[in-house]
Scaffold this motif. Structure first.
Motif, PDB file in Angstrom:
ATOM      1  N   MET A   1      44.037  16.702  98.128  1.00 36.36           N
ATOM      2  CA  MET A   1      43.084  15.620  98.313  1.00 36.36           C
ATOM      3  C   MET A   1      41.687  16.081  97.869  1.00 36.36           C
ATOM      4  N   LYS A   2      40.997  15.222  97.150  1.00 37.37           N
ATOM      5  CA  LYS A   2      39.631  15.538  96.709  1.00 37.37           C
ATOM      6  C   LYS A   2      38.638  14.994  97.728  1.00 37.37           C
ATOM      7  N   VAL A   3      37.836  15.893  98.271  1.00 38.44           N
ATOM      8  CA  VAL A   3      36.897  15.539  99.335  1.00 38.44           C
ATOM      9  C   VAL A   3      35.471  15.857  98.907  1.00 38.44           C
ATOM     10  N   GLY A   4      34.614  14.868  98.965  1.00 42.83           N
ATOM     11  CA  GLY A   4      33.186  15.074  98.725  1.00 42.83           C
ATOM     12  C   GLY A   4      32.497  15.364 100.038  1.00 42.83           C
ATOM     13  N   LEU A   5      31.697  16.407 100.069  1.00 47.28           N
ATOM     14  CA  LEU A   5      30.984  16.802 101.286  1.00 47.28           C
ATOM     15  C   LEU A   5      29.540  16.328 101.204  1.00 47.28           C
ATOM     16  N   TYR A   6      29.176  15.462 102.134  1.00 48.57           N
ATOM     17  CA  TYR A   6      27.835  14.879 102.183  1.00 48.57           C
ATOM     18  C   TYR A   6      27.139  15.518 103.379  1.00 48.57           C
ATOM     19  N   PHE A   7      26.272  16.494 103.111  1.00 45.26           N
ATOM     20  CA  PHE A   7      25.597  17.251 104.162  1.00 45.26           C
ATOM     21  C   PHE A   7      24.332  16.530 104.620  1.00 45.26           C
ATOM     22  N   GLY A   8      24.037  16.645 105.914  1.00 41.59           N
ATOM     23  CA  GLY A   8      22.785  16.083 106.406  1.00 41.59           C
ATOM     24  C   GLY A   8      22.667  16.224 107.908  1.00 41.59           C
ATOM     25  N   SER A   9      21.445  16.017 108.394  1.00 40.40           N
ATOM     26  CA  SER A   9      21.264  16.035 109.845  1.00 40.40           C
ATOM     27  C   SER A   9      21.655  14.675 110.433  1.00 40.40           C
ATOM     28  N   PHE A  10      21.600  13.607 109.614  1.00 43.71           N
ATOM     29  CA  PHE A  10      22.003  12.271 110.062  1.00 43.71           C
ATOM     30  C   PHE A  10      21.366  11.948 111.411  1.00 43.71           C
ATOM     31  N   ASN A  11      20.049  11.947 111.391  1.00 45.41           N
ATOM     32  CA  ASN A  11      19.236  11.860 112.602  1.00 45.41           C
ATOM     33  C   ASN A  11      18.300  10.645 112.567  1.00 45.41           C
ATOM     34  N   PRO A  12      18.833   9.407 112.548  1.00 46.84           N
ATOM     35  CA  PRO A  12      20.227   8.978 112.658  1.00 46.84           C
ATOM     36  C   PRO A  12      20.843   8.676 111.278  1.00 46.84           C
ATOM     37  N   ILE A  13      22.165   8.523 111.270  1.00 49.06           N
ATOM     38  CA  ILE A  13      22.856   8.023 110.080  1.00 49.06           C
ATOM     39  C   ILE A  13      22.453   6.555 109.918  1.00 49.06           C
ATOM     40  N   HIS A  14      22.204   6.127 108.679  1.00 46.81           N
ATOM     41  CA  HIS A  14      21.779   4.740 108.450  1.00 46.81           C
ATOM     42  C   HIS A  14      22.594   4.119 107.312  1.00 46.81           C
ATOM     43  N   ILE A  15      22.334   2.851 107.033  1.00 43.21           N
ATOM     44  CA  ILE A  15      23.146   2.150 106.029  1.00 43.21           C
ATOM     45  C   ILE A  15      22.996   2.760 104.640  1.00 43.21           C
ATOM     46  N   GLY A  16      21.870   3.395 104.358  1.00 40.47           N
ATOM     47  CA  GLY A  16      21.694   4.057 103.063  1.00 40.47           C
ATOM     48  C   GLY A  16      22.727   5.160 102.865  1.00 40.47           C
ATOM     49  N   HIS A  17      22.959   5.953 103.905  1.00 42.94           N
ATOM     50  CA  HIS A  17      23.974   7.010 103.838  1.00 42.94           C
ATOM     51  C   HIS A  17      25.359   6.404 103.560  1.00 42.94           C
ATOM     52  N   LEU A  18      25.667   5.318 104.254  1.00 41.23           N
ATOM     53  CA  LEU A  18      26.977   4.673 104.091  1.00 41.23           C
ATOM     54  C   LEU A  18      27.135   4.078 102.693  1.00 41.23           C
ATOM     55  N   ILE A  19      26.064   3.470 102.175  1.00 42.18           N
ATOM     56  CA  ILE A  19      26.112   2.874 100.834  1.00 42.18           C
ATOM     57  C   ILE A  19      26.396   3.953  99.792  1.00 42.18           C
ATOM     58  N   ILE A  20      25.684   5.067  99.863  1.00 39.65           N
ATOM     59  CA  ILE A  20      25.875   6.164  98.894  1.00 39.65           C
ATOM     60  C   ILE A  20      27.294   6.723  98.996  1.00 39.65           C
ATOM     61  N   ALA A  21      27.742   7.036 100.211  1.00 37.55           N
ATOM     62  CA  ALA A  21      29.070   7.621 100.400  1.00 37.55           C
ATOM     63  C   ALA A  21      30.160   6.671  99.922  1.00 37.55           C
ATOM     64  N   ASN A  22      30.047   5.393 100.273  1.00 34.44           N
ATOM     65  CA  ASN A  22      31.052   4.419  99.866  1.00 34.44           C
ATOM     66  C   ASN A  22      31.056   4.240  98.350  1.00 34.44           C
ATOM     67  N   GLN A  23      29.875   4.194  97.749  1.00 31.65           N
ATOM     68  CA  GLN A  23      29.769   4.073  96.289  1.00 31.65           C
ATOM     69  C   GLN A  23      30.496   5.237  95.608  1.00 31.65           C
ATOM     70  N   LEU A  24      30.300   6.437  96.121  1.00 24.40           N
ATOM     71  CA  LEU A  24      30.943   7.615  95.524  1.00 24.40           C
ATOM     72  C   LEU A  24      32.450   7.595  95.689  1.00 24.40           C
ATOM     73  N   VAL A  25      32.920   7.288  96.880  1.00 23.72           N
ATOM     74  CA  VAL A  25      34.361   7.347  97.121  1.00 23.72           C
ATOM     75  C   VAL A  25      35.091   6.211  96.387  1.00 23.72           C
ATOM     76  N   GLU A  26      34.412   5.108  96.151  1.00 25.82           N
ATOM     77  CA  GLU A  26      35.046   3.977  95.468  1.00 25.82           C
ATOM     78  C   GLU A  26      34.904   4.051  93.946  1.00 25.82           C
ATOM     79  N   ASN A  27      33.983   4.861  93.438  1.00 25.88           N
ATOM     80  CA  ASN A  27      33.702   4.866  91.993  1.00 25.88           C
ATOM     81  C   ASN A  27      33.744   6.260  91.380  1.00 25.88           C
ATOM     82  N   SER A  28      34.545   7.137  91.965  1.00 28.10           N
ATOM     83  CA  SER A  28      34.720   8.484  91.409  1.00 28.10           C
ATOM     84  C   SER A  28      36.167   8.893  91.679  1.00 28.10           C
ATOM     85  N   ASP A  29      36.482  10.137  91.389  1.00 26.24           N
ATOM     86  CA  ASP A  29      37.838  10.624  91.650  1.00 26.24           C
ATOM     87  C   ASP A  29      38.001  11.172  93.068  1.00 26.24           C
ATOM     88  N   LEU A  30      36.994  10.988  93.928  1.00 22.20           N
ATOM     89  CA  LEU A  30      37.080  11.465  95.312  1.00 22.20           C
ATOM     90  C   LEU A  30      38.003  10.571  96.133  1.00 22.20           C
TER      91      LEU A  30
END
Length: 192
Positions: A1-30
């Motif tokens: 399985m190909k896993v992208g690691l998104y590092f951060g303090s997420f203090n707090p996690i917000h919709i921007g983090h989710l948008i970026i992560a979802n964009q990557l997982v849906e539009n790459s080989d991850l």
């Protein structure tokens, strides 16, 4: 399985983090993106961080409805301050069948040469870079590098700092957070 690691303090996690992560997982080989919650970034003041498990809980709440997005607490049990190269070693040891990559903003790529053992990271791991508006330039050695892929993603000008400051100023930040994260922050009276 190909896993992208998104590092951060997420203090707090917000919709921007989710948008970026979802964009990557849906539009790459991850196949998945793991949000690696960082206990203490050596470049940030620790006093502004919520407890590790409170931030992990927010990442869990934010990602629970997304099959391809997962929280990861691997760094909680590593000596602090920790470095990405150590985390990669421990993840590979724990999940030998996974192929790990790093996800970073273009702003981080501009200082990637200052990371501990950055060359060793590039020798063994792929790096996905999403666009960010920031000062400085990307070093020549990272331009057109075979292990570095720039990805198309929305430029998100939203930060956890803005959210914390807005909460402190008693402003409504509900649209900037996943609904369950907002409820948790509100109930726990965080950042006020």
């Amino acid at each position: 399985m190909k896993v992208g690691l998104y590092f951060g303090s997420f203090n707090p996690i917000h919709i921007g983090h989710l948008i970026i992560a979802n964009q990557l997982v849906e539009n790459s080989d991850l196949d998945q993106v793991w949000f690696v919650v960082t206990p203490h970034n050596p470049f940030k003041k620790k006093s502004s961080l919520l407890d590790n498990h409170q931030r992990l809980e927010m990442v869990y709440l934010a990602t629970k409805d997304y099959d391809k997005l997962q929280p990861c607490d691997i760094e909680f049990n590593l000596p602090q301050p920790n470095y990405t190269v150590n985390t990669l070693f421990h993840l590979k040891e724990r999940h030998p069948k996974n192929e790990f990559s790093i996800i970073m903003g273009e702003d981080n790529l501009k200082s990637f040469n200052k990371w501990k053992n950055f060359q060793a990271i590039l020798d063994d791991y792929h790096v996905y870079v999403y666009p960010r508006i920031s000062e400085g330039t990307i070093e020549t050695q990272f331009k057109n590098h075979p292990k570095i892929t720039k990805v198309e993603a929305p430029i998100i000008e939203l930060s956890s700092t803005l959210i914390r400051n807005s909460i402190k100023a008693n402003k409504n930040v509900k649209p900037l957070l996943q609904q369950d994260v907002w409820k948790y922050l509100d109930e726990m009276n965080f950042y006020r």
